[in-house]
Scaffold this active site. Sequence first.
Site, PDB file in Angstrom:
ATOM      1  N   HIS A 193       0.689  -1.270   0.066  1.00  0.00           N
ATOM      2  CA  HIS A 193       0.080  -0.189  -0.418  1.00  0.00           C
ATOM      3  C   HIS A 193       0.987   1.426   0.144  1.00  0.00           C
ATOM      4  CE1 HIS A 193      -3.245  -3.239   0.738  1.00  0.00           C
ATOM      5  NE2 HIS A 193      -3.854  -1.934   0.878  1.00  0.00           N
ATOM      6  N   GLY A 194       2.314   1.277   0.641  1.00  0.00           N
ATOM      7  CA  GLY A 194       2.772   2.410   0.502  1.00  0.00           C
ATOM      8  C   GLY A 194       3.831   2.105   0.954  1.00  0.00           C
TER       9      GLY A 194
END
Lengths: 400, 458
Positions: B306-307
């Site tokens: 996701h990051g």
Amino acid sequence: MTEKSRIAAGVTAAFFILLLFTGFIKNHPRGYMIKLYDHLVEAFDSDNGEITGVSKIENDYAKSMPYRSALINLSGLITRKLNIRDYYGDKNIYVTDDGYIVGLYPETDTGYEYNETVDLYKFLKENGINMIYVNKPVKYSDDGSVSNMFGLETYTNRNADKLVNGLKNAGVPVIDLRENAAAEGMDIKDLFYRTDHHWTVPAGLWASRIMAGGLNEYAGYDIDLSIYDDENFEFRKFENSWLGEQGRKLAGSYIGLDDYTEVKPVFETSFVFKDEEGKTEGTFDDLISENFYETEEDVYTAPSFHYSYALKGGCVNNDVASGKVLMLTDSYDHVTAPFISLAVHELDTLQLRDLDSSFDLRDYIVKNGYDTVIISYAQFMIGAHDDASSINYRMFDFGF
Amino acid sequence: MNFTGLLFLLVFLPIALVVYYIAFKRLKEYVLLALSVVFYTFGELKHIWLLLIMIVFTVLIGRMISHIDKQWLKRTLLISGVLANIGVLFAFKSMIAFSVSSAVTILPLGISFYTFKAVSYLADVYKGTVILKGTPVVHDALYLSFFAHIQSGPLTRYKDMVCKPEPKRFCDGVCRFLMGFSKKILLADILSHITTEVFATPLDGFAAGYAWLGSICYSLQLYYDFSGYSDMAIGISKMFGYDCMENFDHPYMTESISRFWRRWHISLSEWFRDYVYIPLGGSRVKPGSRVYLNLFIVWILTGIWHGMSLNFIAWGLGYFVMISFERITGLPDKLKSRPLKIAYRIFTLFFINCEWILFRASSLSYGAGFISHLFMRSTSPLVGRRTTVLMSEYAVFIVIALILCLPVEKLADRLTGKSRAAANAFGFVQAGILIAAFAVALSFVVSGSNNPFVYANF
């Protein structure tokens, strides 16, 4: 859809296909395909390969959508029925209990604006040039009541108080139009359109009279203020005729339409206009583009009526013998500069946000031999310099 | 170009449908592939070359794996293919996380999704669960680039991508698309008015009510944004004759945190299960405690996917801790009384809500501060006033969003029972609601108030 309701699914699909292809056929598909293709070619040729134009094409497409007004009105109707007053809060659009669109403004220390203005004042004084600072109000004079309405802080009046008091203490001549409105017992929001952040043409006339009085008081002018009496003007009212810039976002079905009043002097006028094409002779009427409001276009595509008044660059009034004034303006002055021009021989206007940092304002003022400079700013310009991305970032860049 | 844009809806989609359905059967996949390239080009011209190179590379490796008999060579090809795909994704995520280049500030459109599909394609070919012989190469390329899935999934499997165009599937697809469109525009985008404001507010301006409102609305917004997108993706797939796996199953009705991930972004959970967790040994490892290492790896990777920032890593770790806790304690299955089960459900939703705060926060410290403010009293009367204003103005949307978290359709199905007339009547009511909601959603798009998809950023 459930397994048992095939007919309903079929009807829904038929509706969707009909809508899809009606929308496709009715909205100039070939034109938009060519536009998309052109942007693609342009993007392939550009260095970074960004398709910057697609969102613009998307916007253009939305603007030419069939039934666009009806669709915008539908969204407006829903937000109105649900009484959502800050749906466009991200665009600083809030609707007050009495149906006015207002903006909220953050706190600023006003130090930048103070330093720039006071230093310009001193410079002009050294050069024998008068200066007047005019504070133009927003639709409310009490930050607290608006804050309480939305549960959000706004500081515009407190910011203006801070700057205006500072300038007065520094000896700068100041006209704070909020004080004039209060002294005359006016409700300040009556000066404004409900659906637009600008003030009305009659408000512009009212403010021009006060500014002309300021020229008499602070710059040694001898203007006969009776030229601004109502009987010297013709008022033509267009009821429920237009929608302001913010109102178009909210929809007419939400906020309702605004009235518009055109104001023209009944006496004869004679001007030389300094516009982009050179110098042209004309009258006050030439400052007004009546085609802006004598239009068949719907309220979402018609031009903004406020901009029908425009003194581009400057003018020489052949009927007045003296006075050469430079006005540093914002868009409110579309409806003040034309009326001020009735009282002085020569009036030029400048909007600093349109100029880049290479422009030397002080040099420009001295070279052009103005006897007076009026800084005429709406009070939400105060603090615009705190945000480098603001279009008003340079409004107080006076060369300090 | 995205699914809620007018150019997609009224220019791209009609052309795509006409061209696809008039094309000869053997050319249909070529047409879809070409349309997918056009769609991607208008979405992200800058990275179209990357997509094309990755597709060619992956398909080439996949085809080679399927044609070679030597196991060591197959494995080498698989590892090179996976590493190359993951390497590109990792490189972009790192460049953004560490601000390496000013030219790379956002991920190439859909890279997280087409990379994972590429990995699943290569792994399935290697395992032999997918047989490429007899299928045209264009099918592989289309699987990796199909415009309905390229932006944010679902992460479908190669073997499930079978084209069976028929009127029933098309009609279902339309209904699903309309539902997704309305969920995105009328719920997700409208609730984002609240969440954008709340999550942009400095912590010193916070109060408990304000924080609760913002976080609950974000939980709802993210659900309707992503499930709305998934509905549209599934709907478009069906319109072109392809079935597509479900990505959501009323996630906020979950009984536990572990089961939440069998209801939320199902295709991602299953991807991690099949291509990371099980290859690591899954839960059949010895010693038994190694299963927690496997879970740890899965959740750290999910966070990083996701990051690459601390808040996403903390978000993944949070799920690792609670899923491990449920595994160790046997909760909530061990709870026998109904009130305790309900209490655990409430705790689960609270935990998920806190996790979404970390997910949305601009930094870990902001997220942690936000969570602590869920329990702090207001010091500013204005914040309390703001909370009341937002709640009263957006009450209708919040209530509808909450109601639609329940399995309303299943409930209605049960109510209509075996009566064909009742089912038809319900179907028409549902169709009427869908059409009306779509018209209203379209009006909001035209008035210019739609936002990009949240998951398009991952």
